[in-house]
Scaffold this motif. Structure first.
Motif, short mmCIF file in Angstrom:
data_model
loop_
_atom_site.label_atom_id
_atom_site.label_comp_id
_atom_site.label_asym_id
_atom_site.label_seq_id
_atom_site.Cartn_x
_atom_site.Cartn_y
_atom_site.Cartn_z
N UNK A 6 -21.39 74.56 115.70
CA UNK A 6 -22.10 73.29 115.74
C UNK A 6 -21.19 72.25 115.08
N UNK A 7 -20.85 71.18 115.80
CA UNK A 7 -19.99 70.16 115.19
C UNK A 7 -20.67 69.50 114.00
N UNK A 8 -19.85 68.92 113.13
CA UNK A 8 -20.42 68.22 111.98
C UNK A 8 -21.20 67.01 112.47
N UNK A 9 -22.17 66.63 111.69
CA UNK A 9 -22.93 65.41 111.97
C UNK A 9 -23.45 65.30 113.39
N UNK A 10 -24.23 66.26 113.78
CA UNK A 10 -24.86 66.13 115.09
C UNK A 10 -26.00 65.13 114.99
N UNK A 11 -26.25 64.46 116.10
CA UNK A 11 -27.39 63.53 116.14
C UNK A 11 -28.16 63.78 117.42
N UNK A 12 -28.58 65.02 117.57
CA UNK A 12 -29.31 65.36 118.79
C UNK A 12 -30.76 64.90 118.64
N UNK A 13 -31.28 64.28 119.69
CA UNK A 13 -32.69 63.91 119.65
C UNK A 13 -33.49 65.05 120.27
N UNK A 14 -34.06 65.85 119.36
CA UNK A 14 -34.76 67.04 119.84
C UNK A 14 -36.08 66.70 120.52
N UNK A 15 -36.53 65.47 120.32
CA UNK A 15 -37.82 65.12 120.91
C UNK A 15 -37.69 64.42 122.25
N UNK A 16 -36.41 64.09 122.62
CA UNK A 16 -36.24 63.33 123.84
C UNK A 16 -36.82 64.12 125.03
N UNK A 17 -36.49 65.38 125.03
CA UNK A 17 -37.00 66.20 126.13
C UNK A 17 -38.27 66.94 125.72
N UNK A 18 -38.99 66.36 124.76
CA UNK A 18 -40.13 67.07 124.19
C UNK A 18 -41.12 67.51 125.25
N UNK A 19 -41.36 66.59 126.21
CA UNK A 19 -42.35 66.94 127.24
C UNK A 19 -41.90 68.16 128.02
N UNK A 20 -40.61 68.19 128.35
CA UNK A 20 -40.10 69.30 129.15
C UNK A 20 -40.12 70.60 128.34
N UNK A 21 -39.55 70.53 127.12
CA UNK A 21 -39.47 71.76 126.34
C UNK A 21 -40.86 72.26 125.95
#
Lengths: 323, 553
Positions: A6-21
């Motif tokens: 995992x690269x340093x300082x990730x800024x993944x928006x885990x909720x962006x695909x919230x509906x799908x996931x």
């Protein structure tokens, strides 16, 4: 040069695909339940009663011939499966013969077992029987009860502990993730008809333990961040927490899966089902602590005034925004 | 800042060293096991050169505790038997009938003739011809009741008597049933234990499970069927006239006589008449008691046939000894003091209280008090177990190497520290398992492998935290300190929840599953210890020596 999955300082928006996931999770759960009810689980003798005889032979196994040999004994439902393992050479052929619990007797009698063994040896005289296990219906009934009790009991105990240490929303989120993991594991056991016995219950509980561990680490960071960033919207805050702990989540899942993979390939066929359940559970558990538990917390919202004593003005006005 | 007091350093190293010492025997499993077995035999008084040599295989001053291998690893038989306690009720009612008959017959003038009616096995049903005298009959039968002989009985009577028209119905009372059940299970346990001990296999497990069940685990036997046969043979109890006493095992006993060894006196043999006066089937009860001089003794009681035979024999043979023989061994050979009518008697001797209790148990233990139904039978062949051990070992080694490589690639030197901690973690798990004499099962091995994977978690948590703190904190020392401090709550919360599940597994599970719960739970405890204390100490020691300006985690 360090290995960084995992690269340093990730800024993944885990909720962006919230509906799908989230939708996918619910779909997977529904599918698991459907599989469970339509196909049922391949219960081992621990839960159904009956006898399992393990056979070993130097010559190849002819399942049909085995079945024909046993048929005249009229023992009802007989399941014969060939067992595979990379460690078996050509001269080791292992099969498992399962006989249903017999009417009116607690454990299958020695005579019956001797008859089955004799019948099988007419097909293949070199056959040996490394293990014979027999469980009566009385015990298997109790085992089912205690297994259900164990799974429910541990869920309740964890619910209570998380509630004690965090807010109730976290507890609900954690339990939702656990139910998700357990359901999906049962689903895959139904789909592939893998033998479901007492050891699998132990595996389920291990999954529960592992998954909660993963979830708690993310929650712990969320709790810390809630105190640190009193005005950050809950959505961003949960994302931040997940990103900060992502490297750890992946590392730990990685090492655990590595160890389990070794066990899955090399650990022998006797515990393969058990190890498979845990292996699968670790994958599902990792997923659920990122995509299920947090979503529930976000949906329920968290009151932000738990540090009231330290700072009476702490973030109370934002409580409703998040919720 | 990064200061660890000396006493704590010493303590941590002591724990690790202790772990190494206590885990060490497992590396030489076969050798230590042979030595332990030899020592156990020597302790019973026997000894020869071969045994001494075996005992010398492992130094006396080293710990010799080993991890017990479960049935699934060693091979053997596992049985769960249910004791048919109801059978005893029927036997008790059967034995009670003559007493009731005699008591009512004595009052024939009032209650009329007494006949026994067909009834459920657990009750005794008698009809009297004078139906209107049922109340009187009821009184008479009630008079035969005795208080329940147990601590919990609380003065309750052993029988319940009620009248149904002209019929008197006798059943065992609730309290007596409970007391009887308990006694029955204890006796059954004792017999099963004696039977299996006779075969002399290593460390069988025979324990009561639940209300009326007995769990039997015998390592090393070929099949569950063998164990059933061993248990199934009834103990033969006989009372035989003694001809003489000798120390020569090969002496010719003479026609119609036999020569049998004494149970507790080494080298003593008895020559007995082959034909028993009374046999154990006729013994109804035996209880520890005291004789008129206050010395420990054993009270026993025969059924009517036995009583008659015994009464006649004792009347004719006052002053000569008779032998109590159990399974071809003379338990004791008391001298007949007086005519013993009525079928009950007392065995005196140089007993201690324990001995008399034991003898009573043995006497009662003559035959299984009730039948056993086998609810569960499992046989695991030794080869299958050996295969499982090999597979488990290989998987554990490969898994551990994979994890170690992964950790070192990810964290460099800190990964090496984690590896050292992981090694100590394994060592500690085996040390604690050996000290507790806990059982390692196949799922237990899986638990250890899983621990290998999860044990580094605490380290990972700390290292990741240190990485984060390095970005903001002032200097590496501070970052390391903060890393440990802030990761602690996550480590604790995460591990407590896993510990909860391990605990529940331990309480609910049985056999192999319980073995898994033990290693998983232990693994959690040791991994938290090694991650928080051992790695930290390693890091601090390294830091103190090198004083690096920057660190890379």
């Amino acid at each position: 040069m360090r290995l960084r999955i995992v690269p340093e300082n990730t800024k993944i928006d885990f909720f962006r695909a919230a509906k799908i996931t989230f939708g996918a999770s619910i779909l997977a759960m529904v599918l698991s339940l459907v599989l469970f009810f339509v196909m049922g689980l391949n219960f081992g003798i621990d839960f159904k009663g009956g006898t399992t005889i393990r056979t070993e032979s130097e010559s190849a196994i002819d399942v049909a011939a085995y079945r024909d040999a046993i048929a005249p004994l009229e023992l009802g439902d007989v399941v014969i499966t060939e067992v595979f393992d990379p460690s078996f050479g050509d001269d080791r052929n292992v099969a498992s013969v399962r006989i249903q619990a017999q009417e009116g007797v607690e454990s299958v009698t020695a005579e019956t077992i001797a008859e089955v063994e004799a019948a099988l040896q007419t097909v293949d005289p070199t056959l040996t029987f490394p293990s014979v296990e027999s469980v009566g219906p009385k015990v298997s009934g109790e085992l089912i009860q205690s297994a259900i009790f164990a799974v429910l009991g541990s869920l309740v105990a964890i619910l209570f502990y998380i509630w004690l240490r965090f807010e109730w929303q976290f507890a609900v989120g954690a339990i939702a993730a656990l139910v998700h993991d357990v359901t999906l594991t049962i689903g895959i056991f139904a789909a592939f008809q893998i033998k479901f016995d007492l050891a699998i219950i132990a595996a389920l509980l291990t999954i529960v333990g592992y998954s909660i561990n993963d979830t708690v680490v993310v929650f712990d960071r969320a709790r810390e961040n809630l105190r640190k960033f009193k005005t950050m919207p809950l959505r961003d805050l949960l994302n931040l927490s997940a990103n900060e702990t992502l490297s750890r989540t992946v590392m730990t899942s990685g090492t655990t899966l590595l160890a389990l993979l070794a066990l899955l390939v090399l650990g022998g066929d006797v515990i393969r089902g058990f190890v498979f359940a845990i292996f699968w559970g670790v994958i599902v558990g990792t997923y659920s602590s990122i995509y299920v538990a947090k979503n529930i917390v976000l949906m329920l919202g968290v009151k932000r005034d738990w540090d009231k004593k330290d700072d009476p003005k702490a973030g109370t006005q934002f409580a409703n925004i998040d919720a | 800042m990064m200061h660890i007091p000396t006493w704590r350093r010493v303590l941590i190293w002591m724990v690790c060293l202790g772990g190494l010492i206590f885990a060490a025997p497992n590396l030489f499993y076969d050798r230590v096991e042979t030595a332990n077995d030899a020592r156990a035999v020597i302790e019973t008084g026997m000894s020869d050169a071969a045994l001494e040599a075996d005992a010398g295989l492992w130094p006396e001053w080293m710990p010799s505790g080993l991890v017990n291998l479960g049935l699934d690893l060693r091979g053997g038989a596992h049985l769960l038997a249910e004791v048919q306690v109801e059978e005893v009720y029927a036997a008790r009612m059967e034995a009670f009938w003559p007493e009731v008959r005699d008591a009512l017959a004595a009052e024939r003038d009032t209650v009329g003739f007494v006949t026994r009616e067909e009834s459920d096995e657990a009750e005794l049903r008698v009809r009297i011809s004078e139906a209107d005298q049922a109340a009187a009959a009821l009184e008479i039968v009630r008079g035969l009741a005795t208080p329940v002989a147990s601590l919990t009985g609380g003065g309750a009577n052993d029988i319940d008597v009620r009248a149904e028209g002209a019929e008197i119905v006798v059943t065992l009372s609730e309290a007596e049933r409970a007391a009887t059940d308990d006694r029955t299970i204890r006796q059954a346990l004792e017999i099963v234990r004696r039977r299996i001990d006779e075969v002399g296999t290593r460390e069988p497990t025979i324990q009561r499970q639940g209300e009326d069940r007995i769990l039997i685990e015998v390592p090393g036997v070929g099949s569950a069927e063998e164990v059933k046969e061993i248990i199934g043979t009834t103990a033969q109890l006989t009372f035989q006239p003694v001809v003489s006493r000798t120390s020569n095992a090969n002496e010719n006993p003479g026609p119609n006589n036999e020569i049998l060894p004494s149970l507790d006196e080494q080298g003593v043999f008895y020559i007995l008449e082959r034909n028993p006066v009374v046999s154990g089937e006729e013994l109804v009860d035996a209880q520890p008691a005291f004789d008129q001089n206050g010395r420990p003794a054993v009270n026993f009681r025969f059924n009517p046939t036995g009583a008659r035979a015994f009464g006649d024999y004792t009347a004719e043979n006052i002053g000569s000894p008779f032998a109590i023989v159990l399974d071809e061994e003379v338990i004791s050979a008391p001298v007949i003091q007086s005519h013993i009518p009525g079928g009950s008697g007392i065995i005196t001797g140089n007993f201690t209280v324990e001995e008399s209790t034991q003898l009573a148990v043995l006497l009662r233990a003559g035959a299984l008090p009730a039948g056993l139904t086998f609810l569960e039978e499992r046989t695991i062949g030794p080869e299958l177990g050996a295969d499982s051990i090999e597979a488990g070992k290989l998987a554990a080694i490969v898994g551990a190497i994979a994890v170690v490589v992964f950790m070192i690639m990810s964290y460099g030197l800190f990964g090496v520290f984690a590896t050292v901690a992981l090694t100590f973690n394994m060592v500690l798990i085996f040390a604690v398992l050996s000290i507790l004499g806990a059982t390692l099962t196949l799922p237990g091995i899986a638990g250890i492998v899983l621990t290998v994977g999860m044990a580094v978690d605490a380290n990972v948590l700390v290292y990741e935290r240190i990485r984060e703190e390095l970005k903001t904190a002032r200097g590496p020392a501070r970052a390391i300190d903060l890393g440990y401090e802030k990761a602690l709550s996550a480590i604790l919360d995460g591990n407590v929840t896993t510990l909860i599940t391990a605990l529940i597994l331990f309480l609910v599970g049985s056999g192999p599953v319980r073995g898994f719960a033990i290693t998983l739970g232990l693994g959690i405890l040791t991994s938290v210890f090694t991650a928080i204390f051992v790695t930290r100490l390693l890091i601090v020691m390294w830091f103190e020596r090198r004083r690096p300006k920057t660190i890379e985690v």
